[in-house]
Design a protein around this motif. Structure first.
Motif, PDB file in Angstrom:
ATOM      1  N   PRO A 159       0.756  -1.177  -0.015  1.00 30.60           N
ATOM      2  CA  PRO A 159      -0.006   0.060   0.127  1.00 30.60           C
ATOM      3  C   PRO A 159       0.888   1.279   0.140  1.00 30.60           C
ATOM      4  CG  PRO A 159      -0.019  -1.138   2.229  1.00 30.60           C
ATOM      5  CD  PRO A 159       0.584  -2.128   1.348  1.00 30.60           C
ATOM      6  N   ALA A 160       1.895   1.184   0.518  1.00 35.52           N
ATOM      7  CA  ALA A 160       2.721   2.547   0.676  1.00 35.52           C
ATOM      8  C   ALA A 160       3.370   2.797  -0.677  1.00 35.52           C
ATOM      9  CB  ALA A 160       3.947   2.325   1.784  1.00 35.52           C
ATOM     10  N   GLU A 161       3.718   1.588  -1.352  1.00 39.72           N
ATOM     11  CA  GLU A 161       4.293   1.914  -2.805  1.00 39.72           C
ATOM     12  C   GLU A 161       3.448   2.350  -3.766  1.00 39.72           C
ATOM     13  OE1 GLU A 161       7.429  -1.124  -3.897  1.00 39.72           O
ATOM     14  OE2 GLU A 161       7.354  -1.865  -2.153  1.00 39.72           O
ATOM     15  N   ALA A 162       2.004   1.792  -3.401  1.00 39.98           N
ATOM     16  CA  ALA A 162       1.061   1.998  -4.382  1.00 39.98           C
ATOM     17  C   ALA A 162       0.671   3.535  -4.155  1.00 39.98           C
ATOM     18  CB  ALA A 162      -0.235   1.033  -4.126  1.00 39.98           C
ATOM     19  N   ARG A 163       0.628   4.080  -3.105  1.00 41.82           N
ATOM     20  CA  ARG A 163       0.272   5.311  -2.701  1.00 41.82           C
ATOM     21  C   ARG A 163       1.269   6.282  -3.346  1.00 41.82           C
ATOM     22  NH1 ARG A 163      -0.742   4.298   2.013  1.00 41.82           N
ATOM     23  NH2 ARG A 163       0.916   4.701   3.086  1.00 41.82           N
ATOM     24  N   ASP A 164       2.520   5.948  -2.948  1.00 46.02           N
ATOM     25  CA  ASP A 164       3.505   6.617  -3.493  1.00 46.02           C
ATOM     26  C   ASP A 164       3.410   6.933  -4.932  1.00 46.02           C
ATOM     27  OD1 ASP A 164       6.281   8.285  -3.244  1.00 46.02           O
ATOM     28  OD2 ASP A 164       7.007   6.289  -4.109  1.00 46.02           O
ATOM     29  N   ILE A 165       3.384   5.876  -5.896  1.00 44.23           N
ATOM     30  CA  ILE A 165       3.226   5.948  -7.223  1.00 44.23           C
ATOM     31  C   ILE A 165       2.183   6.734  -7.612  1.00 44.23           C
ATOM     32  CG2 ILE A 165       2.700   4.486  -9.297  1.00 44.23           C
ATOM     33  CD1 ILE A 165       4.483   2.271  -7.939  1.00 44.23           C
ATOM     34  N   GLY A 166       0.919   6.550  -6.973  1.00 44.75           N
ATOM     35  CA  GLY A 166      -0.392   7.163  -7.388  1.00 44.75           C
ATOM     36  C   GLY A 166      -0.313   8.722  -7.046  1.00 44.75           C
ATOM     37  N   ARG A 167       0.566   9.056  -6.104  1.00 47.76           N
ATOM     38  CA  ARG A 167       0.634  10.500  -5.796  1.00 47.76           C
ATOM     39  C   ARG A 167       1.734  11.356  -6.402  1.00 47.76           C
ATOM     40  NH1 ARG A 167      -0.403  10.413   0.780  1.00 47.76           N
ATOM     41  NH2 ARG A 167      -2.654   9.837   0.477  1.00 47.76           N
ATOM     42  N   ASP A 168       2.404  10.492  -7.396  1.00 44.80           N
ATOM     43  CA  ASP A 168       3.637  11.024  -8.106  1.00 44.80           C
ATOM     44  C   ASP A 168       3.033  11.525  -9.506  1.00 44.80           C
ATOM     45  OD1 ASP A 168       5.688  11.788  -9.577  1.00 44.80           O
ATOM     46  OD2 ASP A 168       7.047  10.303  -8.835  1.00 44.80           O
ATOM     47  N   ARG A 169       2.949  12.839  -9.961  1.00 44.70           N
ATOM     48  CA  ARG A 169       2.165  13.042 -11.237  1.00 44.70           C
ATOM     49  C   ARG A 169       3.002  12.698 -12.445  1.00 44.70           C
ATOM     50  NH1 ARG A 169      -2.797  14.272 -10.539  1.00 44.70           N
ATOM     51  NH2 ARG A 169      -2.851  15.708 -12.419  1.00 44.70           N
ATOM     52  N   LEU A 170       4.292  12.106 -12.333  1.00 44.99           N
ATOM     53  CA  LEU A 170       4.873  11.482 -13.469  1.00 44.99           C
ATOM     54  C   LEU A 170       4.175  10.455 -13.899  1.00 44.99           C
ATOM     55  CD1 LEU A 170       7.495  11.977 -15.160  1.00 44.99           C
ATOM     56  CD2 LEU A 170       8.654  10.282 -13.374  1.00 44.99           C
ATOM     57  N   PHE A 171       3.427   9.691 -13.061  1.00 50.30           N
ATOM     58  CA  PHE A 171       2.757   8.482 -13.427  1.00 50.30           C
ATOM     59  C   PHE A 171       1.395   8.561 -13.350  1.00 50.30           C
ATOM     60  CE2 PHE A 171       6.568   7.283 -10.688  1.00 50.30           C
ATOM     61  CZ  PHE A 171       7.411   7.030 -11.723  1.00 50.30           C
ATOM     62  N   GLU A 172       0.715   7.448 -13.847  1.00 49.99           N
ATOM     63  CA  GLU A 172      -0.793   7.270 -13.711  1.00 49.99           C
ATOM     64  C   GLU A 172      -0.983   5.716 -13.434  1.00 49.99           C
ATOM     65  OE1 GLU A 172      -2.459   8.840 -17.195  1.00 49.99           O
ATOM     66  OE2 GLU A 172      -1.832   7.035 -18.568  1.00 49.99           O
ATOM     67  N   VAL A 173      -2.007   5.574 -12.539  1.00 54.40           N
ATOM     68  CA  VAL A 173      -2.400   4.217 -12.224  1.00 54.40           C
ATOM     69  C   VAL A 173      -3.532   3.629 -12.886  1.00 54.40           C
ATOM     70  CG1 VAL A 173      -2.734   2.505 -10.279  1.00 54.40           C
ATOM     71  CG2 VAL A 173      -1.260   4.353 -10.054  1.00 54.40           C
ATOM     72  N   ALA A 174      -3.503   2.428 -13.515  1.00 52.09           N
ATOM     73  CA  ALA A 174      -4.706   1.924 -14.389  1.00 52.09           C
ATOM     74  C   ALA A 174      -4.968   0.715 -13.810  1.00 52.09           C
ATOM     75  CB  ALA A 174      -4.194   1.902 -15.842  1.00 52.09           C
ATOM     76  N   ASN A 175      -6.110   0.227 -13.992  1.00 49.82           N
ATOM     77  CA  ASN A 175      -6.650  -1.114 -13.527  1.00 49.82           C
ATOM     78  C   ASN A 175      -6.294  -2.316 -14.189  1.00 49.82           C
ATOM     79  OD1 ASN A 175      -8.659  -3.227 -12.589  1.00 49.82           O
ATOM     80  ND2 ASN A 175      -9.914  -1.585 -11.582  1.00 49.82           N
ATOM     81  N   HIS A 176      -5.688  -3.555 -13.517  1.00 51.19           N
ATOM     82  CA  HIS A 176      -5.071  -4.622 -13.985  1.00 51.19           C
ATOM     83  C   HIS A 176      -6.110  -5.900 -13.375  1.00 51.19           C
ATOM     84  CE1 HIS A 176      -2.877  -7.085 -16.450  1.00 51.19           C
ATOM     85  NE2 HIS A 176      -1.777  -7.411 -15.644  1.00 51.19           N
ATOM     86  N   SER A 177      -7.164  -5.370 -12.828  1.00 52.76           N
ATOM     87  CA  SER A 177      -7.914  -6.304 -12.104  1.00 52.76           C
ATOM     88  C   SER A 177      -7.475  -6.686 -10.635  1.00 52.76           C
ATOM     89  CB  SER A 177      -7.995  -7.874 -12.924  1.00 52.76           C
ATOM     90  OG  SER A 177      -6.932  -8.381 -12.399  1.00 52.76           O
TER      91      SER A 177
END
Length: 287
Positions: A128-146
């Motif tokens: 969860p901490a890594e997911a949150r870190d990636i998701g709060r970085d505007r360099l990235f976007e998080v999409a759904n993989h199921s």
């Protein structure tokens, strides 16, 4: 390029199989996603990020499928990374197997490479901490993989199968896992586990409003030990508008970070500009 029929890239089968094989061919475990009449009626969770472009529905109102952007003079390419973890791999994670890759994320930041991470809900629960870190970085976007990384069709490289009545619930559960982890920059895109889909799967996901995103360049990074070979495969395959599929799981794709360090400067030297998938989808929608 947009497709509305089943498309499975054989070369990606190794990655799909390797990253989600635990429990393949066996009955789904007790913690596999289950649908109920109530869950089937729920409205799909909306991503919390700024709205991103989606494609118009496909034939018969089915979920649209995006494979690559237009081959224009503007040399854009999207690097995408699947953060895979199946619903039944918790024991392997507890025993020390690493399904994350912090060094890869750090390298993307150092090189200032925008990227789209297709994350499973189970991965977000485990990290969860890594997911949150990636998701709060505007360099990235998080999409759904199921949520589960189980297949949405039969015969998908041995992956356990999500029943038709549970497909929408599985996607919804992943969005819920992102919210719980605090992932902010979520986009309304979905990648089928193993790249396997058919019209029934596209119909099942129509109410979610997602655009299904495939790829046209298979990196071959899954279980690869020769970073140079993977690098050559990416460089040989990339064309303007390409979507490259790679993996963000260090135990199953140990060469990926080295490949990125090699591929990025060489593509930039050829005039390529790295973008997130949302930019390619937006350009396709406006075409």
């Amino acid at each position: 390029m947009i497709r509305h029929v089943r498309r499975v890239t054989a070369a990606c089968a190794l990655g799909a199989l390797a990253l989600g094989l635990a429990g393949c061919g066996e009955p789904a475990p007790d913690n596999a996603p289950k649908a109920s009449p109530k869950s089937a009626l729920k409205v799909s969770p909306k991503p919390r990020a700024t709205p991103k472009p989606t494609l118009a529905p496909g034939p018969g109102g089915t979920t649209p499928v995006f494979e690559r952007g237009a081959a224009t003079k503007d040399r854009t390419v999207a690097l995408t990374f699947d953060a895979d973890m199946t619903a039944d791999q918790g024991a392997r994670a507890r025993s020390g197997e690493r399904f994350d890759n912090p060094q890869l994320v750090s390298t993307l930041r150092k090189l200032k490479v925008p990227a789209t991470v297709f994350m499973t809900g189970r991965w977000a629960e485990e990290y969860p901490a890594e997911a949150r870190d990636i998701g709060r970085d505007r360099l990235f976007e998080v999409a759904n993989h199921s949520y589960s990384h189980y297949a949405f069709t039969g015969g998908c490289y041995g992956l356990p199968r999500v029943p038709a009545r549970g497909m929408r619930a599985d996607v919804d559960r992943a969005f819920g896992a992102f919210r719980k982890a605090g992932v902010e920059h979520v986009v309304p895109y979905f990648r089928f586990p193993g790249g396997c889909y058919d019209r029934a799967a596209l119909r099942a996901l129509t109410p979610t409003g997602v655009t299904a995103v495939q790829w046209d360049v298979v990196s071959g990074d899954a279980f690869a030990t020769d970073a140079d070979a993977v690098t050559r495969q990416v460089l040989d395959g990339v064309r303007p508008g390409s979507v490259v599929v790679m993996h963000c799981t260090r135990s199953a794709a140990p060469t990926t970070e080295r490949v990125v360090r090699s591929v990025v400067p060489r593509l930039r030297a050829k005039g390529y500009r790295f973008v997130r998938v949302s930019e390619l989808v937006g350009a396709a929608r406006g075409a």
